[in-house]
Write an enzyme that holds these catalytic residues in place. Structure first.
Site, PDB file in Angstrom:
ATOM      1  N   ASP A  32       0.857  -1.108   0.074  1.00 54.07           N
ATOM      2  CA  ASP A  32       0.191  -0.090   0.057  1.00 54.07           C
ATOM      3  C   ASP A  32       0.851   1.133  -0.082  1.00 54.07           C
ATOM      4  OD1 ASP A  32      -2.077   2.043   0.756  1.00 54.07           O
ATOM      5  OD2 ASP A  32      -3.231   0.297   1.287  1.00 54.07           O
ATOM      6  N   ASN A  33       0.446   2.098  -0.641  1.00 58.03           N
ATOM      7  CA  ASN A  33       1.232   3.428  -0.629  1.00 58.03           C
ATOM      8  C   ASN A  33       0.732   4.626   0.203  1.00 58.03           C
ATOM      9  OD1 ASN A  33      -0.765   4.256  -2.311  1.00 58.03           O
ATOM     10  ND2 ASN A  33       0.412   5.300  -3.714  1.00 58.03           N
ATOM     11  N   LEU A  74      -6.930  -5.053  -4.259  1.00 58.65           N
ATOM     12  CA  LEU A  74      -7.895  -3.956  -3.708  1.00 58.65           C
ATOM     13  C   LEU A  74      -7.368  -2.456  -3.688  1.00 58.65           C
ATOM     14  CD1 LEU A  74      -8.380  -6.073  -0.699  1.00 58.65           C
ATOM     15  CD2 LEU A  74     -10.264  -5.470  -1.772  1.00 58.65           C
ATOM     16  N   LYS A  92      -4.697   5.592 -13.819  1.00 57.32           N
ATOM     17  CA  LYS A  92      -3.397   4.699 -13.899  1.00 57.32           C
ATOM     18  C   LYS A  92      -3.406   3.695 -12.910  1.00 57.32           C
ATOM     19  CE  LYS A  92       0.180   8.248 -15.088  1.00 57.32           C
ATOM     20  NZ  LYS A  92       1.181   9.085 -14.396  1.00 57.32           N
ATOM     21  N   THR A  93      -3.868   3.706 -11.735  1.00 51.52           N
ATOM     22  CA  THR A  93      -4.133   2.760 -10.804  1.00 51.52           C
ATOM     23  C   THR A  93      -4.850   1.466 -11.458  1.00 51.52           C
ATOM     24  OG1 THR A  93      -3.851   4.364  -8.992  1.00 51.52           O
ATOM     25  CG2 THR A  93      -4.467   2.196  -8.323  1.00 51.52           C
ATOM     26  N   LYS A 106       1.125 -13.593 -13.159  1.00 55.67           N
ATOM     27  CA  LYS A 106       1.674 -14.514 -14.188  1.00 55.67           C
ATOM     28  C   LYS A 106       3.205 -15.087 -13.805  1.00 55.67           C
ATOM     29  CE  LYS A 106       3.349 -12.986 -18.395  1.00 55.67           C
ATOM     30  NZ  LYS A 106       3.474 -12.173 -19.562  1.00 55.67           N
ATOM     31  N   TYR A 146     -13.262   6.221 -12.230  1.00 52.44           N
ATOM     32  CA  TYR A 146     -13.301   5.012 -11.468  1.00 52.44           C
ATOM     33  C   TYR A 146     -14.273   3.856 -12.145  1.00 52.44           C
ATOM     34  CZ  TYR A 146     -14.196   2.218  -7.165  1.00 52.44           C
ATOM     35  OH  TYR A 146     -14.346   1.349  -6.356  1.00 52.44           O
ATOM     36  N   LYS A 150     -12.273   0.519 -13.515  1.00 51.32           N
ATOM     37  CA  LYS A 150     -12.766  -0.755 -12.794  1.00 51.32           C
ATOM     38  C   LYS A 150     -13.308  -1.754 -14.208  1.00 51.32           C
ATOM     39  CE  LYS A 150     -11.736  -0.618  -8.442  1.00 51.32           C
ATOM     40  NZ  LYS A 150     -11.090  -1.449  -7.960  1.00 51.32           N
ATOM     41  N   TYR A 160      -6.059 -11.586 -19.524  1.00 47.99           N
ATOM     42  CA  TYR A 160      -4.668 -12.376 -18.903  1.00 47.99           C
ATOM     43  C   TYR A 160      -5.017 -13.653 -18.804  1.00 47.99           C
ATOM     44  CZ  TYR A 160      -0.683  -8.995 -18.324  1.00 47.99           C
ATOM     45  OH  TYR A 160      -0.027  -8.127 -18.619  1.00 47.99           O
TER      46      TYR A 160
END
Ligand code: UDP
Length: 309
Positions: A32-33, A74, A92-93, A106, A146, A150, A160
């Site tokens: 977490d940042n 999350l 970006k997140t 992966k 947002y 998402k 993926y």
């Protein structure tokens, strides 16, 4: 013992999840940042020898030496005023950050679960919303960073899985509340409780007739952990189908706190959805999951938590 990485592990949902996973006897790596979360949320976890905290922004690639069995993604600001503060960061997140975590999954051959959202349904024209409903989202509005973020994250997860055989899961989370919510996050449950606790008028946006369906954190954690254990790769709604108006939520909280504060009306934010109600038939069928915590029971626990903040 599994090693589980929780990205966004200091947030409201993430910190509750870290604690649950430790209690279930797993090793937990919390990443977490602290953009929209607090280190205090993981105070209890820090005392556990199976817990590691890494301060890292997932927009940058993440290198972990340990083996990883599972990843919960999350990491994203989730309250409207906070995710709207820097929409490019939110985007970006959800895109670059999500890709970085998928790359990690992966490389490590780990299962990975995305915390998606009921927001991907936008302003829904069907109620309740089943997973097959494709949504009605404004691509250029204030919530788009947002909602569309998402949506692209869900697309990345599926691609993926299809292209690289990564074992992916997608949970669509409906409004959730409980301890470790940030009292200043601007969301309705925290705003109303904080206003009541400080004797300020309750701020109803619009006429308060818009609806939401509120689930308690413990029910969500139970659903997410069950989904991670399953082999189901498509999106699954996890929420409480007890749909109420925002005005009703205010009156329940006033009743629970024996308060007679007034409501004041403020303009409805742009693109604020008129309704949200999960169709949870799929979760019932494939996960044998349904919510158990009554709204009043969960709200009492949340009031108690916010009183001590
Ligand atoms: N809301 C409100 N007063 C507040 C905060 C929110 O009436 O002080 C309303 C908001 O307009 C929305 C609902 O409560 O209709 C839920 O808002 P929240 O920000 O909690 O989450 P959302 O479901 O909109 O993402």
């Amino acid at each position: 013992m599994k090693t589980i990485l929780v990205a966004g592990g200091c947030g409201f949902i993430g910190s509750n999840l870290c604690l649950q996973l430790l209690n279930d006897n797993n090793k937990v790596i919390c990443v977490d940042n602290l953009y929209s979360s607090k280190i205090e949320n993981i105070k209890l976890c820090m005392t556990n020898k199976n817990f590691t905290y890494i301060n890292h922004n997932i927009i940058e690639p993440l290198h972990i030496n340990d083996t990883i069995d599972e990843i919960y993604h999350l990491a994203c600001p989730a309250s409207p005023p906070i995710y709207q503060k820097d929409p490019i960061y939110t985007l970006k997140t959800n895109f670059i950050g999500t890709m970085n975590l998928l790359e990690l999954a992966k490389i490590k051959n780990a299962k990975i679960l995305l915390a998606s959202t009921s927001e991907i349904y936008g302003e829904p024209q069907v109620s309740p919303q089943p997973e097959t409903y494709r949504g009605n989202v404004n691509t250029i509005g204030i919530r788009s960073c947002y909602d569309e973020g998402k949506r692209i994250a869900e697309t990345l997860f599926m691609d993926y899985h299809k292209q690289y055989k990564v074992q992916t899961h997608i949970v669509r989370i409906f409004n959730t509340y409980g301890p470790n919510m940030n009292k200043n996050d601007g969301r309705v449950v925290t705003n109303f409780i904080s206003q009541i606790l400080t004797n300020k008028p309750i701020t109803l946006y619009g006429d308060g007739s818009q609806t939401r369906s509120f689930q308690y954190i413990d029910d969500l954690l139970n659903g997410m952990i069950k989904l991670m254990k399953s082999n189901y790769i498509y999106p699954v709604n996890i929420g409480n189908p007890n749909e109420i108006t925002i005005k009703k939520l205010a009156s329940i909280l006033l009743e629970l706190t024996n308060s007679d504060l007034k409501c004041i009306y403020k303009p409805l934010p742009l693109d604020d959805p008129t309704n949200r109600n999960p169709d949870i038939q799929l979760a019932k069928t494939i996960l044998n999951w349904e919510p158990r915590v009554e709204l009043k029971t969960g709200l009492i626990k949340t009031i108690r938590y916010l009183k001590n903040c």
